[in-house]
Motif scaffolding. Structure first.
Motif, PDB file in Angstrom:
ATOM      1  N   LEU A  42       0.819  -1.209   0.000  1.00  0.00           N
ATOM      2  CA  LEU A  42       0.000   0.000   0.000  1.00  0.00           C
ATOM      3  C   LEU A  42       0.854   1.262   0.000  1.00  0.00           C
ATOM      4  CD1 LEU A  42      -2.808  -1.029   2.505  1.00  0.00           C
ATOM      5  CD2 LEU A  42      -3.033  -0.700   0.037  1.00  0.00           C
ATOM      6  N   SER A  43       1.920   1.269   0.781  1.00  0.00           N
ATOM      7  CA  SER A  43       2.769   2.462   0.807  1.00  0.00           C
ATOM      8  C   SER A  43       3.490   2.642  -0.529  1.00  0.00           C
ATOM      9  CB  SER A  43       3.752   2.406   1.968  1.00  0.00           C
ATOM     10  OG  SER A  43       4.568   1.274   1.871  1.00  0.00           O
ATOM     11  N   HIS A  44       3.873   1.539  -1.173  1.00  0.00           N
ATOM     12  CA  HIS A  44       4.517   1.632  -2.487  1.00  0.00           C
ATOM     13  C   HIS A  44       3.545   2.202  -3.519  1.00  0.00           C
ATOM     14  CE1 HIS A  44       7.005   0.651  -5.924  1.00  0.00           C
ATOM     15  NE2 HIS A  44       5.962   0.052  -6.458  1.00  0.00           N
ATOM     16  N   SER A  45       2.320   1.692  -3.547  1.00  0.00           N
ATOM     17  CA  SER A  45       1.360   2.189  -4.537  1.00  0.00           C
ATOM     18  C   SER A  45       0.994   3.646  -4.250  1.00  0.00           C
ATOM     19  CB  SER A  45       0.102   1.315  -4.549  1.00  0.00           C
ATOM     20  OG  SER A  45      -0.579   1.412  -3.328  1.00  0.00           O
ATOM     21  N   HIS A  46       0.929   4.024  -2.975  1.00  0.00           N
ATOM     22  CA  HIS A  46       0.644   5.426  -2.637  1.00  0.00           C
ATOM     23  C   HIS A  46       1.791   6.323  -3.097  1.00  0.00           C
ATOM     24  CE1 HIS A  46      -0.857   8.906  -0.577  1.00  0.00           C
ATOM     25  NE2 HIS A  46       0.245   8.997   0.142  1.00  0.00           N
ATOM     26  N   LEU A  47       3.018   5.881  -2.911  1.00  0.00           N
ATOM     27  CA  LEU A  47       4.176   6.659  -3.352  1.00  0.00           C
ATOM     28  C   LEU A  47       4.168   6.833  -4.873  1.00  0.00           C
ATOM     29  CD1 LEU A  47       6.862   8.039  -2.670  1.00  0.00           C
ATOM     30  CD2 LEU A  47       7.952   5.807  -2.933  1.00  0.00           C
ATOM     31  N   VAL A  48       3.830   5.773  -5.594  1.00  0.00           N
ATOM     32  CA  VAL A  48       3.767   5.859  -7.055  1.00  0.00           C
ATOM     33  C   VAL A  48       2.685   6.848  -7.481  1.00  0.00           C
ATOM     34  CG1 VAL A  48       3.180   4.565  -9.151  1.00  0.00           C
ATOM     35  CG2 VAL A  48       4.736   3.579  -7.465  1.00  0.00           C
ATOM     36  N   LYS A  58       0.386  18.423 -10.522  1.00  0.00           N
ATOM     37  CA  LYS A  58      -0.411  18.585  -9.298  1.00  0.00           C
ATOM     38  C   LYS A  58      -1.833  19.046  -9.591  1.00  0.00           C
ATOM     39  CE  LYS A  58       3.487  19.575  -6.288  1.00  0.00           C
ATOM     40  NZ  LYS A  58       4.037  20.466  -5.266  1.00  0.00           N
ATOM     41  N   LYS A  59      -2.428  18.472 -10.610  1.00  0.00           N
ATOM     42  CA  LYS A  59      -3.818  18.802 -10.938  1.00  0.00           C
ATOM     43  C   LYS A  59      -4.737  17.940 -10.081  1.00  0.00           C
ATOM     44  CE  LYS A  59      -2.673  20.100 -15.605  1.00  0.00           C
ATOM     45  NZ  LYS A  59      -2.723  19.733 -17.006  1.00  0.00           N
ATOM     46  N   GLY A  60      -5.771  18.583  -9.592  1.00  0.00           N
ATOM     47  CA  GLY A  60      -6.697  17.858  -8.722  1.00  0.00           C
ATOM     48  C   GLY A  60      -6.130  17.755  -7.315  1.00  0.00           C
ATOM     49  N   SER A  61      -6.796  16.967  -6.513  1.00  0.00           N
ATOM     50  CA  SER A  61      -6.342  16.820  -5.126  1.00  0.00           C
ATOM     51  C   SER A  61      -5.261  15.750  -5.040  1.00  0.00           C
ATOM     52  CB  SER A  61      -7.518  16.454  -4.226  1.00  0.00           C
ATOM     53  OG  SER A  61      -8.112  15.260  -4.673  1.00  0.00           O
ATOM     54  N   ALA A  62      -4.424  15.899  -4.047  1.00  0.00           N
ATOM     55  CA  ALA A  62      -3.336  14.942  -3.845  1.00  0.00           C
ATOM     56  C   ALA A  62      -3.914  13.589  -3.450  1.00  0.00           C
ATOM     57  CB  ALA A  62      -2.395  15.438  -2.756  1.00  0.00           C
ATOM     58  N   PRO A  63      -3.264  12.512  -3.860  1.00  0.00           N
ATOM     59  CA  PRO A  63      -3.759  11.190  -3.473  1.00  0.00           C
ATOM     60  C   PRO A  63      -3.683  11.007  -1.954  1.00  0.00           C
ATOM     61  CG  PRO A  63      -1.684  10.994  -4.665  1.00  0.00           C
ATOM     62  CD  PRO A  63      -2.082  12.432  -4.697  1.00  0.00           C
ATOM     63  N   GLU A  64      -4.741  10.462  -1.397  1.00  0.00           N
ATOM     64  CA  GLU A  64      -4.787  10.253   0.045  1.00  0.00           C
ATOM     65  C   GLU A  64      -4.080   8.954   0.412  1.00  0.00           C
ATOM     66  OE1 GLU A  64      -8.648  10.475   1.726  1.00  0.00           O
ATOM     67  OE2 GLU A  64      -9.173  12.286   0.629  1.00  0.00           O
ATOM     68  N   ALA A  65      -3.475   8.973   1.564  1.00  0.00           N
ATOM     69  CA  ALA A  65      -2.824   7.768   2.066  1.00  0.00           C
ATOM     70  C   ALA A  65      -3.891   6.737   2.415  1.00  0.00           C
ATOM     71  CB  ALA A  65      -1.990   8.098   3.298  1.00  0.00           C
TER      72      ALA A  65
END
Length: 107
Positions: A42-48, A58-65
């Motif tokens: 999960l942390s790897h996919s969030h980092l990607v 940085k269009k749109g909102s940042a991906p949430e953890a």
């Protein structure tokens, strides 16, 4: 073997020795419900996703953890509380509108 009651401290010590991702931890929920492999994935996919978000301007909102899951015990407690809240509200409504209900039934 004679049966004996275990103090809460001994039970807590036994529970703390259980591995992450076991059935007990999944029932309770939280970060302890995930195994180390799931946390790494999960942390790897969030980092990607964060890198891709920055790369695309940085269009749109940042991906949430990723958020830890709720355990089924917690979900059952929430459902029971919601049901009792609705029951209390229904009883209060019936009590407040008793005269109107009686008048409506006699018509």
């Amino acid at each position: 073997m004679a049966t004996r009651e275990m103090p809460a401290r001994e039970v807590a010590e036994l529970l703390l020795q259980l591995p992450q991702g076991c059935r007990v931890s999944r029932a309770v929920g939280g970060a302890w419900a995930w195994t180390d492999e799931v946390i790494a994935q999960l942390s790897h996919s969030h980092l990607v996703r964060q890198i891709w978000w920055v790369h695309t301007g940085k269009k749109g909102s940042a991906p949430e953890a990723p958020k830890p899951p709720k355990g089924w015990l917690v979900e059952q407690q929430e459902k029971a509380k919601a049901a009792s809240d609705w029951k209390k509200r229904a009883e209060a409504w019936r009590r407040d509108n008793a005269a109107a209900l009686v008048a409506q039934q006699t018509e």
